[in-house]
Design an enzyme around this catalytic site. Structure first.
Site, mmCIF file in Angstrom:
data_model
loop_
_atom_site.group_PDB
_atom_site.id
_atom_site.type_symbol
_atom_site.label_atom_id
_atom_site.label_comp_id
_atom_site.label_asym_id
_atom_site.label_seq_id
_atom_site.Cartn_x
_atom_site.Cartn_y
_atom_site.Cartn_z
ATOM 1 N N GLU B 52 0.820 -1.229 0.000
ATOM 2 C CA GLU B 52 0.000 0.000 0.000
ATOM 3 C C GLU B 52 0.847 1.269 0.000
ATOM 4 O OE1 GLU B 52 -0.615 -2.623 1.896
ATOM 5 O OE2 GLU B 52 -2.729 -3.183 1.704
ATOM 6 N N PHE B 114 -11.366 -7.823 13.468
ATOM 7 C CA PHE B 114 -10.270 -8.239 12.593
ATOM 8 C C PHE B 114 -9.974 -7.140 11.572
ATOM 9 C CE2 PHE B 114 -8.850 -10.394 8.625
ATOM 10 C CZ PHE B 114 -7.599 -10.769 9.092
ATOM 11 N N GLN B 115 -8.719 -6.808 11.443
ATOM 12 C CA GLN B 115 -8.261 -5.748 10.544
ATOM 13 C C GLN B 115 -8.927 -4.404 10.818
ATOM 14 O OE1 GLN B 115 -8.209 -7.230 6.435
ATOM 15 N NE2 GLN B 115 -6.112 -7.945 6.796
ATOM 16 N N LYS B 164 -17.652 -1.316 5.703
ATOM 17 C CA LYS B 164 -18.111 -2.274 4.711
ATOM 18 C C LYS B 164 -19.643 -2.274 4.577
ATOM 19 C CE LYS B 164 -17.009 -6.903 3.065
ATOM 20 N NZ LYS B 164 -16.374 -8.206 3.375
ATOM 21 N N MET B 482 24.404 9.284 2.239
ATOM 22 C CA MET B 482 24.212 10.528 2.980
ATOM 23 C C MET B 482 24.435 10.299 4.476
ATOM 24 S SD MET B 482 23.738 13.676 2.359
ATOM 25 C CE MET B 482 22.746 14.236 0.973
#
Lengths: 186, 584
Positions: B52, B114-115, B164, B482
């Site tokens: 993502e 969940f999630q 959802k 760097m």
């Protein structure tokens, strides 16, 4: 700063000005912020203050327009003039914020805070507490044989003064609402 | 006209109404209804990323190279939290993004489902605004509002969290024209009095400089045209931040190059010595100012910015002008001409003489090497062999990024995609995917370091799947260059964890992905290898083995003002005091 071992005023070797040039110029400002009363709006405003390291000395919030779903957040904050200006600009650019008023600079304003104080005691102290409450025009909203709950409304300074006087007389608990403020006049 | 439809269908319909043609995303349980709708249409292309974070950076690359908002679709919980780095990146660089995230059903919110993650809570400080939509009837209106907020005023990322059950439920669709876009209407027109003050200061200025930033790019192509016209009209020198490269062409005769910590000597000294600084859409970032107390001590400062909170945040502006760059420059240029285009020509000519002396220092010089490829040389050759092509450059973050900014020339806006404010390693690979999606036939090159590149290398899979011929130009020094440079300068040459051990074989890695791998280590082979990379019709991982201990100069060390730049290795001994070391 101390953790990093930087001496106060060591800005001569730093990319940031670590000295606070306005250290004497910390001002206290009362801001009135009109916002959409939507989920999370208070968290957004508070998050701005904590995330950017601004002070909150007092904060009150309630819906003031039930049809338009507007809330008024009154914040007492402190900082240098530059920080106060930043706070206002940062608040103004938030999407749910409609108006930001700095009541400290926009002219005279009235400030009021409500406090409840529980004072426990008997005998002379109890009589003295009641006498002082009368002088401060505090109301007794609950009473038992050994306690009072006083309700006092006034400026934060007045509430402070009253609380200081109650302390030796058996002050047990204080609940304060924080400041509500409106500009004077039309 | 209103219509009844499911929330999932509304999402797709609203995106179509907004003119979206591509979205970057990754499916999961809480966005399955939306993916089902995506499956049943052909107007919007969905690019399946591999992570993502990659989706958000790809959308940023798309947005930067097109000027249109990027759109991201992720699932709840880990989908949303993985997107956070990209969202912060977009916030810091003012990139318009609309991120749509799935959420567990409303009746399960708060139950540690969940999630489940508190996505609006997590993203509140890193979006311009975000919404949790609890009612399908409000969904389309909210998405339209989200596009409005993301793209108006100072652009930035927004997030719409969609449970959802809201996706499954049926509600009334609100078309775009009827949507309530709220009171959020940032001011775009500049105050005429401030613009008059600006023009008056420009007429008397003896040592003026234009200092432009990402705000010019964000304001659109007309802003670029106006900046160029203004420079032409006045004859003033111009420098730019990392974000603003391309607003004025690198080949232009008034161009001083980039300014800042690794900016050009002439640009930084001109900023330090100017008597009038005209800041157009830049925000006085700490990479630009160095020590604030000594920043451009003798100049009047004009600051044009659409975000009022940028004014006086770091540097006090003498003439602040709040509004859109295009509108303000239109008015200012008209007024400048109306008053007779009065440049103080004698003084400005003397100023240019002074600048020419600084330019003569040739601050980008480096020691050439016939046996090892110097990273600067690799970029010089890349520039020489791609100049004039329809070219887009992305970068990761580190030394290679600064060298790319120094050695590549940008002639046009929207051609340079780099993570400036947040400095996100792993930005460039997915960003190049997003750019190539928007510009199928263009040459898209990601100038990378091997360490940054590994951070989001999984997106090579995306490039292969969608036949995106992105060129991954890796300057491989087997070091976090760097970090290594700072350890050398600041931490007694103790190179704590700043080398890349156990690197993959990039050529074999390319082949494993189904791409082409090219390795080059001899400067004599470099040109041919670059030509081969350009000519190949498909993604390439170009493993350019460069010198391992090269430092990036010029450099303004932490805690120093602009006029105390380090030009090369000889200047570095004891350059940074202990108090400078605490700064990043």
């Amino acid at each position: 700063m101390s953790a990093l071992n930087i001496k106060q005023g060591a800005s001569g070797h730093s990319a940031y000005d670590l000295r606070d040039p306005n250290i004497q110029l910390i001002e206290v400002h009362t801001l009135a912020v009109l916002v959409d009363n939507e989920a999370g709006v208070l968290a957004r405003v508070i998050g701005l203050f904590s995330g950017r390291g601004y002070n909150i000395e007092s904060l009150t919030v309630a819906e003031v327009d039930h049809t338009g779903h507007r809330s008024r957040i009154t914040i007492v904050t402190s900082g240098t003039p530059q920080v106060i200006e930043q706070i206002k600009r940062q608040l103004e650019r938030m999407v749910p914020v409609h108006e930001v008023h700095d009541l400290t600079v926009e002219g005279p304003a009235v400030q009021r805070e409500l406090a409840l104080l529980k004072v426990v005691g008997t005998g002379d102290k109890r009589v003295e507490a009641l006498r002082l409450a009368d002088i401060f025009r505090a109301n007794v909203v609950d009473s038992t044989l050994e306690s009072f709950v006083f309700e006092i409304t006034g400026t934060p300074e007045k509430v402070d003064a009253f609380a200081d006087l109650m302390r030796p007389l058996g002050l047990m608990d204080v609940a304060r609402t924080g400041v509500a403020a409106l500009s004077r006049g039309a | 006209m209103t219509r009844q439809m499911t929330g999932a269908k509304m999402v797709v319909q609203a995106l179509k109404d907004q003119g979206v043609d591509v979205i970057f995303g990754y499916p999961g349980g809480a966005v399955l209804p939306i993916y089902d709708e995506i499956f049943q249409q052909n107007d919007i292309q969905h690019i399946l990323v591999r992570h993502e974070q990659g989706a958000v950076h790809a959308a940023e690359g798309y947005a930067r190279s097109t000027g249109k908002p990027g759109v991201v679709l992720v699932t709840s919980g880990p989908g949303a939290t993985n997107a956070v780095t990209g969202i912060v990146d977009a916030l810091m660089d003012s990139i318009p993004l609309v991120v749509l995230s799935g959420q567990v059903p409303t009746f399960m919110i708060g139950n540690d489902a969940f999630q489940e993650a508190d996505t609006v809570g997590i993203t509140r400080p890193c979006t311009k605004h975000n919404w949790l939509v609890r009612d399908t009837d409000k969904l389309s209106d909210t998405i339209h509002q989200a596009f409005h907020v993301a793209t108006s005023g100072r652009p930035g990322p927004v997030l719409v969290d969609i449970p959802k059950d809201v996706q499954f439920a049926t509600g009334t669709y609100t078309p775009k024209p009827q949507a309530n876009i709220s009171h959020y209407q940032p001011r775009t027109k500049g105050d005429p009095e401030a613009i008059a003050a600006m023009v008056a200061l420009m007429e008397t200025a003896e040592r003026p400089i234009f200092y432009t930033g990402g705000g010019v790019i964000n304001s659109g192509p007309e802003a670029t045209r106006l900046v160029r016209a203004f420079v032409q009209e006045t004859g003033f020198p111009i420098t730019s931040t990392l974000m603003g490269l391309g607003a004025y062409p690198a080949s232009g005769d008034k161009w001083l190059g980039m300014l800042g910590m690794h900016g050009l000597y002439e640009a930084n000294l001109a900023m330090h010595g100017c008597d009038l600084m005209i800041n157009i859409g830049a925000r006085f970032d700490d990479r630009i100012t160095g020590r604030v107390a000594d920043f451009s001590p003798n100049s009047k400062k004009i600051h044009i910015d659409i975000d009022p909170s940028s004014i006086n945040k770091v540097i006090r502006a003498d003439v602040p002008i709040i509004g859109d760059v295009t509108e303000i420059l239109t008015d200012a240029l008209a007024l400048w001409k109306a008053r007779g285009s009065r440049t103080n020509t004698t003084a400005v000519a003397a100023w240019w003489k002074q600048i020419a002396q600084w330019q003569a220092v040739k601050c980008l010089s480096y020691t050439p090497d016939s046996a090892i490829i110097k990273p600067q040389y690799a970029l010089e050759r890349l520039e020489a062999l791609t100049v004039g092509m329809d070219r887009y450059i992305c970068t990761e973050v580190g030394q290679h990024q600064m060298w790319a900014a120094q050695f590549l020339g940008f002639e046009d806006p929207n051609r340079w995609m780099t993570s400036g404010g947040l400095g996100t390693m792993g930005y460039g690979m997915p960003a190049s995917v997003g750019v190539q999606v928007a510009h199928r036939d263009a040459l898209v090159i990601n100038v990378a370091g091997e360490a940054s590149w590994l951070m989001n290398m999984q997106e090579m899979g995306t490039a292969i799947q969608y036949r995106l011929p992105v060129k991954q130009f890796i300057l491989n020094n087997e070091r976090l260059g760097m970090v290594r440079q700072w350890q050398e300068l600041l931490h007694g040459e103790r190179y704590s964890h700043s080398w890349s051990e156990a690197l993959p074989d990039f050529v074999k890695l390319a082949e494993a992905f189904g791409a082409k791998g090219i390795r080059v280590s001899d400067p004599a082979d470099l040109d041919e290898a670059i030509r081969e990379m350009i000519a190949y019709d498909g993604p390439v991982i170009f493993d350019c083995l460069v010198s391992k201990h090269e430092n990036c100069f010029p450099m303004i060390p932490s805690g120093k003002p602009h006029n105390e730049m380090l030009l090369g290795e000889a200047d570095t001994k004891g350059a940074i005091g202990s108090t400078g070391a605490v700064l990043v």
